[in-house]
Design an enzyme around this catalytic site. Structure first.
Site, PDB file in Angstrom:
ATOM      1  CG  ASN A   1      -1.684   1.226   1.452  1.00 28.27           C
ATOM      2  OD1 ASN A   1      -1.750   2.082   0.568  1.00 28.27           O
ATOM      3  ND2 ASN A   1      -2.294   1.359   2.617  1.00 28.27           N
ATOM      4  CD1 TRP A   2       3.418   0.982  -2.944  1.00 27.58           C
ATOM      5  CD2 TRP A   2       3.502   2.243  -4.802  1.00 27.58           C
ATOM      6  NE1 TRP A   2       4.096   0.279  -3.900  1.00 27.58           N
ATOM      7  CE2 TRP A   2       4.165   1.015  -5.042  1.00 27.58           C
ATOM      8  CE3 TRP A   2       3.422   3.195  -5.831  1.00 27.58           C
ATOM      9  CZ2 TRP A   2       4.753   0.721  -6.280  1.00 27.58           C
ATOM     10  CZ3 TRP A   2       4.003   2.906  -7.061  1.00 27.58           C
ATOM     11  CH2 TRP A   2       4.666   1.681  -7.273  1.00 27.58           C
ATOM     12  CE  LYS A   3      -0.010   3.194   4.795  1.00 28.61           C
ATOM     13  NZ  LYS A   3       0.091   3.313   6.236  1.00 28.61           N
TER      14      LYS A   3
ATOM     15  CG  HIS B   1      -5.704   1.774   5.133  1.00 24.44           C
ATOM     16  ND1 HIS B   1      -5.313   2.750   6.011  1.00 24.44           N
ATOM     17  CD2 HIS B   1      -4.665   0.917   5.019  1.00 24.44           C
ATOM     18  CE1 HIS B   1      -4.069   2.487   6.413  1.00 24.44           C
ATOM     19  NE2 HIS B   1      -3.650   1.385   5.821  1.00 24.44           N
TER      20      HIS B   1
ATOM     21  CD  GLU C   1      -3.329  -2.705   7.286  1.00 25.03           C
ATOM     22  OE1 GLU C   1      -2.220  -2.946   6.817  1.00 25.03           O
ATOM     23  OE2 GLU C   1      -3.963  -1.667   7.030  1.00 25.03           O
TER      24      GLU C   1
ATOM     25  N   GLY D   1       2.512   2.111  10.756  1.00 26.95           N
ATOM     26  CA  GLY D   1       3.450   3.219  10.580  1.00 26.95           C
ATOM     27  C   GLY D   1       4.148   3.636  11.865  1.00 26.95           C
TER      28      GLY D   1
ATOM     29  N   GLY E   1       2.858  -1.176   4.266  1.00 24.54           N
ATOM     30  CA  GLY E   1       2.883   0.250   3.946  1.00 24.54           C
ATOM     31  C   GLY E   1       4.303   0.710   3.687  1.00 24.54           C
ATOM     32  N   GLY E   2       4.940   1.265   4.710  1.00 20.48           N
ATOM     33  CA  GLY E   2       6.268   1.866   4.562  1.00 20.48           C
ATOM     34  C   GLY E   2       7.283   0.999   3.834  1.00 20.48           C
TER      35      GLY E   2
HETATM   36  P1  PGA Z   1       2.872   0.177   7.628  1.00 17.15           P
HETATM   37  O1  PGA Z   1       1.411   0.390   7.011  1.00 17.15           O
HETATM   38  O2  PGA Z   1       3.422  -1.105   7.027  1.00 17.15           O
HETATM   39  O3  PGA Z   1       3.668   1.384   7.207  1.00 17.15           O
HETATM   40  O4  PGA Z   1       2.720   0.074   9.096  1.00 17.15           O
HETATM   41  C1  PGA Z   1       0.547  -0.691   6.795  1.00 17.15           C
HETATM   42  C2  PGA Z   1      -0.728  -0.203   6.168  1.00 17.15           C
HETATM   43  O5  PGA Z   1      -1.183   0.894   6.507  1.00 17.15           O
HETATM   44  O6  PGA Z   1      -1.333  -0.896   5.322  1.00 17.15           O
END
Ligand code: PGA
Length: 253
Positions: free
Chosen positions: A9-11, A94, A166, A172, A234-235
């Site tokens: 998930n590149w956000k 999300h 999640e 994050g 994410g990250g």
């Molecule tokens: P993260 O994010 O790996 O940066 O904790 C996960 C997500 O929000 O899907």
């Protein structure tokens, strides 16, 4: 046997050009891991270029949201068929959308149904906040999000649903859940409600991911748990070396 699944998930990161540069680096590294279903989810505007670059490759593309209506006066929104033109997947519900953009269980449910009707795979996210966790409400919150998000689906539609657990406090933050703790939530508060809504076979066949500070270093621990089928990342999905390590760990599952 549930096929391992890793989605990035590149956000709100990466322009179209940066997204193509990222997959140029990532694709050769992850192309060999056919045991794993691999997906990247760029921002809407980066999707067409990333999708063109991944055309014919084993790596799928998803968006990070969609709207449930098919067309019309919904300024700023994107319809399921518009997603389907470029993508096979969509992330729905999300926690950032729930917390910052007013997403509710009801809107998640509408979006899941619309995604499935368009022939997309829906990656539905659930998870409790820190306050809910500390107040002992994890079971109530997560099982409600599962029940309401999947409300009204026919059993066969569950083949195209992936659930991501999640915990909001782990996203994050660098503070991942424990692998055993995440497995217990998935087993008891996700698969059990799925069994109650549909049947035991569906509960055992639906893929459930963990998400929240997954890295190349901790992924293997999560994937060694019996009920965790992969990760929503994410990250670390913005770092080809890390994302590749996560995919490699999933391939060993
Ligand atoms: P993260 O994010 O790996 O940066 O904790 C996960 C997500 O929000 O899907």
């Amino acid at each position: 046997m549930r096929k391992p699944f890793v989605a990035g998930n590149w956000k709100m990161n990466k322009t179209s050009a940066q997204g193509v540069a990222l997959v140029n680096e990532l694709l050769p590294a992850i192309i060999g891991y056919d045991r794993v279903e691999r997906v990247v989810c760029p921002s809407y505007l980066a999707v067409p270029a990333v999708s063109a670059r991944l055309q014919g490759s084993p790596v799928g593309v998803g968006t990070q949201d969609l709207y449930w209506e098919t067309s019309g006066a919904y300024t700023g929104e994107v319809a399921p068929d518009m997603v389907k033109e470029f993508c096979q997947y969509v992330i729905i519900g999300h926690s950032e959308r729930r917390a910052k953009f007013g997403e509710t269980d009801e809107s998640v449910n509408k979006k899941v149904k619309a995604a499935l009707a368009a022939g997309l795979v829906a990656i539905m996210c659930v998870g409790e906040t820190l306050e809910e966790n500390e107040a002992g409400q994890t079971e109530a919150v997560v099982s409600r999000q599962v029940r309401e998000g999947l409300n009204g689906l026919v059993t066969a539609a569950m083949e195209n649903v992936v659930i991501a657990y999640e915990p909001v406090w782990a996203i994050g933050t660098g503070r991942a859940a424990s692998a055993e703790g995440a497995n217990a939530v998935i087993k008891d508060f996700i698969r059990k409600p799925v069994a109650a809504l549909f049947d035991e076979k569906t509960a055992q066949s639906v893929r459930v991911l963990y998400g929240g500070s997954v890295t190349g270093a901790n992924a293997r621990e999560f994937f060694s748990q019996p009920d965790i089928d992969g990760a929503l990342v994410g990250g670390a999905s913005l770092k080809p070396v890390d994302f590749t390590a996560i995919v490699a760990a999933a391939a060993e599952r």
